[in-house]
Design an enzyme around this catalytic site. Sequence first.
Site, PDB file in Angstrom:
ATOM      1  N   ALA A 141       0.816  -1.213   0.000  1.00 53.49           N
ATOM      2  CA  ALA A 141       0.000   0.000   0.000  1.00 53.49           C
ATOM      3  C   ALA A 141       0.850   1.263   0.000  1.00 53.49           C
ATOM      4  O   ALA A 141       2.081   1.220  -0.016  1.00 53.49           O
ATOM      5  CB  ALA A 141      -0.932  -0.026   1.215  1.00 53.49           C
ATOM      6  N   HIS A 142       0.143   2.405   0.043  1.00 51.38           N
ATOM      7  CA  HIS A 142       0.813   3.706  -0.086  1.00 51.38           C
ATOM      8  C   HIS A 142       1.693   4.020   1.127  1.00 51.38           C
ATOM      9  O   HIS A 142       1.423   3.616   2.249  1.00 51.38           O
ATOM     10  CB  HIS A 142      -0.205   4.825  -0.317  1.00 51.38           C
ATOM     11  CG  HIS A 142      -1.299   4.909   0.712  1.00 51.38           C
ATOM     12  ND1 HIS A 142      -2.486   5.556   0.470  1.00 51.38           N
ATOM     13  CD2 HIS A 142      -1.399   4.441   1.963  1.00 51.38           C
ATOM     14  CE1 HIS A 142      -3.252   5.486   1.526  1.00 51.38           C
ATOM     15  NE2 HIS A 142      -2.612   4.816   2.455  1.00 51.38           N
ATOM     16  N   ASN A 143       2.779   4.726   0.839  1.00 56.23           N
ATOM     17  CA  ASN A 143       3.732   5.225   1.835  1.00 56.23           C
ATOM     18  C   ASN A 143       4.561   4.142   2.516  1.00 56.23           C
ATOM     19  O   ASN A 143       5.258   4.419   3.493  1.00 56.23           O
ATOM     20  CB  ASN A 143       3.022   6.055   2.926  1.00 56.23           C
ATOM     21  CG  ASN A 143       2.182   7.176   2.358  1.00 56.23           C
ATOM     22  OD1 ASN A 143       2.503   7.737   1.314  1.00 56.23           O
ATOM     23  ND2 ASN A 143       1.098   7.502   3.031  1.00 56.23           N
TER      24      ASN A 143
END
Length: 368
Positions: free
Chosen positions: A255-257
């Site tokens: 997922a993001h980050n």
Amino acid sequence: MRGGSEGPQAGGGDGQQPITAAAVATQMGGVLVGDGSIEVRGIAPLDRAGPNQLSFLAHLRYGQWFATSRAGVVLISPELAELPGTPSTRIVVDNPVDAMVALLARFHRPEPRSEGVHPSAVIGNDVRLGRGVTIDPFVVIGEGAVIGDGSWISAQAVIGAGSVLGKDVRVHASAVVYPFTELGDRVILHAGAQVGREGFGFVPQATGVVRIPHAGRCILEHDVEVGANSCIDRGSVDDTIIGAGTKIDNLVQIAHNVRVGRGCFFASQSAVAGSTRIGDGVQIGGQVGIGGHVSIGTRANLAGGAGVIGNVPAGETWSGYPARPHRDHLRASAAIARLAKIVRPLEQLVSQPVAANPANADSNGDAS
């Protein structure tokens, strides 16, 4: 259709480049025992190899296969060199697995490749193509993208606008590199992989659910490999970074980050929620789920199916759900197994009628 079990079609290799057992021993720095003139035309497991194929034995657990194997030549470790078995030609090497891997390239049939841009490809404005690139049919490359020297983009893959691909990058069929994604040298994206898409970020508001804009990048450093149909999201307010040399299996979600260190391994169907930090050399088993905003320490190991909801210290092996140190998980599982054996007797004991208590009777013998 070719048939039979003697030829290389029964295992690894296409038989195009045969090599003698003596030459194998020389190349691998091993000690030849037996007939050095045997020609090796392929590689196969002990239980399937034929007289013109090479196999290997690195662990005694496969001794029963070795005992009856028809392999013409076997790479074998020094401690097993005298093990009884039908293969009479043996090459004694310190690490049979490493030696086998080195030989596989000799029998691997490379995919045909023609340099240049296929007429059906769609190339945007200001795209920079390096030397010796291959752009296969129906590829789409967005405006301002950069494709490094020697890179190969297969049919129907999409490279988004402003993306930068390093040297010798391999993007297989139907993979998608979203806009402004960065891939280092020798990155491999297998078929259907999707990297750099916006993450799963939404904010409920009075007027409805609003998607969080993702201004961060998705960066895959040198020598990263991403399996078929795996997805890596771009960052929202930070970058998503996959460290150099990390290998990601099929059907993995990151997922993001998320920040992943160098040299990590992700087995199939594992998933990492947003803003998690993963150190160098971490090994993640199949179907592992990692919650968001947690930290996985350097060289930690997560066993298959683990559900991680908290930080994992460096160097430890965790398993179970919720994930805990592996030894603790084993103890808990063993305790539950023992508990199951006493449930029925315990239920029978509880269901028995309670005997009258003499202390509840008065001096005349009447119940109180």
